[in-house]
Design a protein around this motif. Structure first.
Motif, PDB file in Angstrom:
ATOM      1  N   ALA A 237      24.532  -5.379  47.827  1.00  0.00           N
ATOM      2  CA  ALA A 237      24.905  -4.599  46.643  1.00  0.00           C
ATOM      3  C   ALA A 237      25.999  -5.296  45.855  1.00  0.00           C
ATOM      4  N   GLY A 238      26.983  -5.873  46.562  1.00  0.00           N
ATOM      5  CA  GLY A 238      28.062  -6.586  45.889  1.00  0.00           C
ATOM      6  C   GLY A 238      27.583  -7.838  45.186  1.00  0.00           C
ATOM      7  N   SER A 239      26.496  -8.420  45.680  1.00  0.00           N
ATOM      8  CA  SER A 239      25.929  -9.623  45.057  1.00  0.00           C
ATOM      9  C   SER A 239      24.990  -9.296  43.905  1.00  0.00           C
ATOM     10  N   GLY A 240      24.593  -8.023  43.806  1.00  0.00           N
ATOM     11  CA  GLY A 240      23.654  -7.637  42.758  1.00  0.00           C
ATOM     12  C   GLY A 240      22.207  -7.908  43.112  1.00  0.00           C
ATOM     13  N   LEU A 241      21.873  -7.816  44.396  1.00  0.00           N
ATOM     14  CA  LEU A 241      20.502  -8.086  44.836  1.00  0.00           C
ATOM     15  C   LEU A 241      19.745  -6.782  45.035  1.00  0.00           C
ATOM     16  N   PRO A 242      18.424  -6.778  44.745  1.00  0.00           N
ATOM     17  CA  PRO A 242      17.620  -5.579  45.006  1.00  0.00           C
ATOM     18  C   PRO A 242      17.381  -5.430  46.497  1.00  0.00           C
ATOM     19  N   PRO A 243      17.105  -4.218  46.984  1.00  0.00           N
ATOM     20  CA  PRO A 243      16.914  -2.981  46.229  1.00  0.00           C
ATOM     21  C   PRO A 243      18.169  -2.102  46.227  1.00  0.00           C
ATOM     22  N   PHE A 244      19.323  -2.677  46.050  1.00  0.00           N
ATOM     23  CA  PHE A 244      20.569  -1.916  46.136  1.00  0.00           C
ATOM     24  C   PHE A 244      21.154  -1.678  44.743  1.00  0.00           C
ATOM     25  N   SER A 245      22.157  -0.816  44.683  1.00  0.00           N
ATOM     26  CA  SER A 245      22.629  -0.303  43.398  1.00  0.00           C
ATOM     27  C   SER A 245      23.196  -1.384  42.484  1.00  0.00           C
ATOM     28  N   GLY A 246      23.744  -2.456  43.027  1.00  0.00           N
ATOM     29  CA  GLY A 246      24.338  -3.483  42.189  1.00  0.00           C
ATOM     30  C   GLY A 246      23.341  -4.269  41.363  1.00  0.00           C
ATOM     31  N   PHE A 247      22.061  -4.197  41.723  1.00  0.00           N
ATOM     32  CA  PHE A 247      21.050  -4.966  40.992  1.00  0.00           C
ATOM     33  C   PHE A 247      20.828  -4.447  39.581  1.00  0.00           C
TER      34      PHE A 247
ATOM     35  N   LEU B 151      24.891   6.119  49.760  1.00  0.00           N
ATOM     36  CA  LEU B 151      24.895   6.330  48.314  1.00  0.00           C
ATOM     37  C   LEU B 151      24.438   5.072  47.583  1.00  0.00           C
ATOM     38  N   VAL B 152      24.917   3.909  48.029  1.00  0.00           N
ATOM     39  CA  VAL B 152      24.520   2.636  47.418  1.00  0.00           C
ATOM     40  C   VAL B 152      23.013   2.411  47.568  1.00  0.00           C
ATOM     41  N   ILE B 153      22.491   2.688  48.748  1.00  0.00           N
ATOM     42  CA  ILE B 153      21.048   2.514  48.977  1.00  0.00           C
ATOM     43  C   ILE B 153      20.257   3.517  48.142  1.00  0.00           C
ATOM     44  N   GLY B 154      20.726   4.774  48.107  1.00  0.00           N
ATOM     45  CA  GLY B 154      20.014   5.807  47.350  1.00  0.00           C
ATOM     46  C   GLY B 154      19.948   5.495  45.866  1.00  0.00           C
ATOM     47  N   VAL B 155      21.068   5.076  45.283  1.00  0.00           N
ATOM     48  CA  VAL B 155      21.071   4.735  43.860  1.00  0.00           C
ATOM     49  C   VAL B 155      20.213   3.493  43.614  1.00  0.00           C
ATOM     50  N   GLY B 156      20.225   2.551  44.559  1.00  0.00           N
ATOM     51  CA  GLY B 156      19.392   1.363  44.396  1.00  0.00           C
ATOM     52  C   GLY B 156      17.915   1.685  44.377  1.00  0.00           C
TER      53      GLY B 156
ATOM     54  N   PHE C 243      16.592   4.766  43.732  1.00  0.00           N
ATOM     55  CA  PHE C 243      16.290   5.763  42.691  1.00  0.00           C
ATOM     56  C   PHE C 243      17.376   5.715  41.609  1.00  0.00           C
ATOM     57  N   PRO C 244      17.352   4.676  40.773  1.00  0.00           N
ATOM     58  CA  PRO C 244      18.439   4.476  39.820  1.00  0.00           C
ATOM     59  C   PRO C 244      18.285   5.244  38.507  1.00  0.00           C
ATOM     60  N   GLU C 245      17.180   5.969  38.337  1.00  0.00           N
ATOM     61  CA  GLU C 245      16.870   6.513  37.017  1.00  0.00           C
ATOM     62  C   GLU C 245      17.956   7.443  36.492  1.00  0.00           C
ATOM     63  N   GLN C 246      18.467   8.338  37.346  1.00  0.00           N
ATOM     64  CA  GLN C 246      19.440   9.318  36.866  1.00  0.00           C
ATOM     65  C   GLN C 246      20.764   8.658  36.477  1.00  0.00           C
ATOM     66  N   VAL C 247      21.218   7.706  37.277  1.00  0.00           N
ATOM     67  CA  VAL C 247      22.465   7.016  36.942  1.00  0.00           C
ATOM     68  C   VAL C 247      22.272   6.168  35.694  1.00  0.00           C
ATOM     69  N   MET C 248      21.097   5.557  35.566  1.00  0.00           N
ATOM     70  CA  MET C 248      20.808   4.758  34.376  1.00  0.00           C
ATOM     71  C   MET C 248      20.791   5.645  33.130  1.00  0.00           C
ATOM     72  N   LYS C 249      20.187   6.803  33.239  1.00  0.00           N
ATOM     73  CA  LYS C 249      20.144   7.746  32.114  1.00  0.00           C
ATOM     74  C   LYS C 249      21.544   8.228  31.772  1.00  0.00           C
ATOM     75  N   LEU C 250      22.345   8.527  32.798  1.00  0.00           N
ATOM     76  CA  LEU C 250      23.721   8.976  32.577  1.00  0.00           C
ATOM     77  C   LEU C 250      24.538   7.885  31.888  1.00  0.00           C
ATOM     78  N   SER C 251      24.379   6.649  32.341  1.00  0.00           N
ATOM     79  CA  SER C 251      25.123   5.536  31.757  1.00  0.00           C
ATOM     80  C   SER C 251      24.728   5.313  30.301  1.00  0.00           C
ATOM     81  N   GLN C 252      23.439   5.454  30.003  1.00  0.00           N
ATOM     82  CA  GLN C 252      23.001   5.273  28.622  1.00  0.00           C
ATOM     83  C   GLN C 252      23.507   6.394  27.726  1.00  0.00           C
ATOM     84  N   GLN C 253      23.573   7.600  28.268  1.00  0.00           N
ATOM     85  CA  GLN C 253      24.133   8.710  27.502  1.00  0.00           C
ATOM     86  C   GLN C 253      25.611   8.461  27.210  1.00  0.00           C
ATOM     87  N   ALA C 254      26.328   7.919  28.205  1.00  0.00           N
ATOM     88  CA  ALA C 254      27.733   7.574  28.001  1.00  0.00           C
ATOM     89  C   ALA C 254      27.876   6.508  26.923  1.00  0.00           C
TER      90      ALA C 254
END
Length: 520
Positions: A401-411, A481-486, A488-499
């Protein structure tokens, strides 16, 4: 005494006359709760055995309040409460939008994880010298910074979190900590001074400190207003707070010195407040000036992320390495600020939310690794996978996740930022993001191979076991949490775009402060 025939004064022109809706009190509860909990901890300062329970209870409540606050702004849009019932821009405003509320929630989760970890890991001296009161004061500053609608009070909340961080960094009073605290204090005070100068300059130009008021009036400012100078001052001040190149040397010189739970708090929270301030000022208040400075910011971003990743590769001490990983991530977020498009700003918000969680978890993880292996350096650690295979698996997931690799949230935020750079033709900036991620991957792979996978010398035993559920529970929760967001990122992505949309078009933010359009 006024005569009986005096004309009545219409207070409605200066004061809010209606009762404040109950739900609107959510906006000040995070700050009030943190200050109140800190005061209670000071009142029972001699009973340190109670501190953890009080602080953890307060932080659980803080997470719940921030979750309710985020839900309200997502559903109803930004809203404002003005202190003392004075109408803005004269009253001090607290304004919550998706950006501030989401970061406040992420910060509360990180602080709760650190408080639970400290309950099992903080020694008696650390409790006696005020770890938990300082933690609550720090969260008051962080919450206030994310939720204030007044730029001078943004400075004030920066000061609150800095004062508490000074107390946290010297817990233990070792020579190394005092040296790190001195470097940390001097450079942050310089950044704070620049921030205060910029605020004074801004007030001289606009005659107001309310951010909604400034956002509404900046487009009508005359060409004689030195807005580029003002924007450059704010950029330099916040870049120093966020530890961007070339004013980043204070971070690796200080973040490795305190107790690991304090480093986790700092790595997860403090630099993100600087990035948030940069987003708020440069994207919402001075978008034209940001566009003029975009090339400078992009060059700084590329140098920050590449040199940070290279610094991580050069380290033997795990704590120093993590400091450089933090710096590399700051460069990645600055790249999104430089690009400035809604998709790029959404990537910055997503990356900041992810970084709060991942960096906190990574610092706590290397603390556990050092406790098992009895050392902080890669040359002295080995065989951790054999000693603690489940823990090693969690560490590997966090390294990915810290490296930004899939399937984790940092990707996902890195993918958003890379695409945004390609969309505007900034191939070199997209390449910098990818190269820095590759270098960070090598740095984390080096840690895993040397510390976890490499066999221990014959006859060497673990200094401790990892079977300490209260201390390990935060790492487990954050990793899930990191694995879950990685996945299923849709909700966090939608929230970030709304922000991001709210920052790019602050009309709703301005209406929450001036519902009748009564901007001076």
């Amino acid at each position: 005494m006024a005569a009986s025939g005096s004309t009545p004064i219409d207070l409605s022109t200066a004061l809010v006359m209606q009762a404040t809706p109950l739900a609107d009190w959510l906006i000040i509860l995070p700050v009030a709760l943190c200050i109140t909990t800190g005061a209670i901890l000071m009142m029972v300062r001699r009973s340190t055995r109670l501190h953890a329970a009080i602080a953890i209870s307060g932080l659980f409540l803080l997470v719940a309040i921030n979750a309710a606050l985020l839900w309200k702004v997502v559903v109803d849009g930004p809203f404002t409460m003005v202190m003392g019932r004075w109408l803005p821009p004269f009253g001090i405003a607290f304004t919550a939008d998706v950006t501030g509320a989401s970061l406040a929630l992420a910060g509360a989760l990180a602080a709760l994880a650190c408080a639970i970890h400290a309950n099992a890991d903080m020694d008696e001296a650390g409790r006696r010298y005020g770890f938990y009161p300082f933690l609550m004061l720090l969260m008051a500053g962080v919450s206030g910074a994310f939720l204030t609608g007044d730029i001078f009070n943004l400075y004030v909340w920066f000061e609150v979190l800095l004062v508490s961080s000074f107390g946290l960094i010297v817990l233990g009073s070792t020579k190394e900590q005092i040296d790190g605290a001195l470097k940390y204090a001097v450079l942050n005070l310089i950044g704070t001074t620049l921030f205060l100068i910029a605020v004074g300059y801004l007030y001289a130009i606009f005659g107001t400190l309310n951010m909604a008021d400034i956002a509404a009036r900046v487009t009508t400012a005359g060409s004689e207003a030195p807005l580029m100078t003002l924007a450059a001052l704010f950029t330099l001040a916040f870049a120093m707070k966020a530890a961007a190149f070339p004013v980043n040397f204070w971070l690796p010189a200080s973040y490795h010195t305190p107790k690991i739970v304090v480093s986790a708090l700092f790595g997860g929270l403090l630099t993100k407040v600087g990035i948030y301030a940069l987003l708020r000022v440069m994207i919402m208040l001075f978008p034209v000036q940001r566009d003029e400075l975009s090339l400078v910011i992009a060059v700084v971003a590329a140098l920050t992320m590449i040199l940070g990743a290279m610094g991580a590769l050069a380290q033997n001490d795990l704590r120093r390495m993590m400091g450089y990983i933090v710096i590399s991530g700051i460069g990645t977020m600055l790249a999104g600020v430089a690009i400035g498009s809604p998709s790029a700003v959404g990537g910055v918000v997503f990356y900041a939310l992810n970084s709060v969680v991942v960096m906190t978890a990574l610092y706590l993880t290397i603390g556990h690794a050092a406790r098992i292996g009895g050392a902080w350096t890669m040359s002295d650690l080995s065989g951790l996978y054999t000693k603690a295979p489940v823990f090693s698996g969690m560490a590997l997931a966090l390294f990915f996740a810290g490296s930004g690799l899939p399937p984790f949230s940092g990707f996902w935020p890195k993918a958003m930022l890379t695409k945004s750079a390609i969309d505007i033709g900034a191939w070199w900036l997209a390449a910098s993001i990818l190269v820095s991620g590759f270098l960070c991957t090598i740095a984390f792979a080096r840690v895993f191979l040397l510390c976890f996978w490499r066999p221990s010398p014959p006859g060497m035993k673990a200094v401790a076991t990892v079977a300490n559920p209260p201390s390990l529970a935060p790492v487990v929760a954050l990793t899930l949490l990191v694995i879950g967001v990685g996945l299923f990122p849709e909700q966090v992505m939608k929230l970030s775009q709304q922000a991001a949309d709210g920052l790019a078009d602050p009309a709703a933010y301005i209406r929450s402060v001036f519902p009748q359009g009564a901007v001076r």
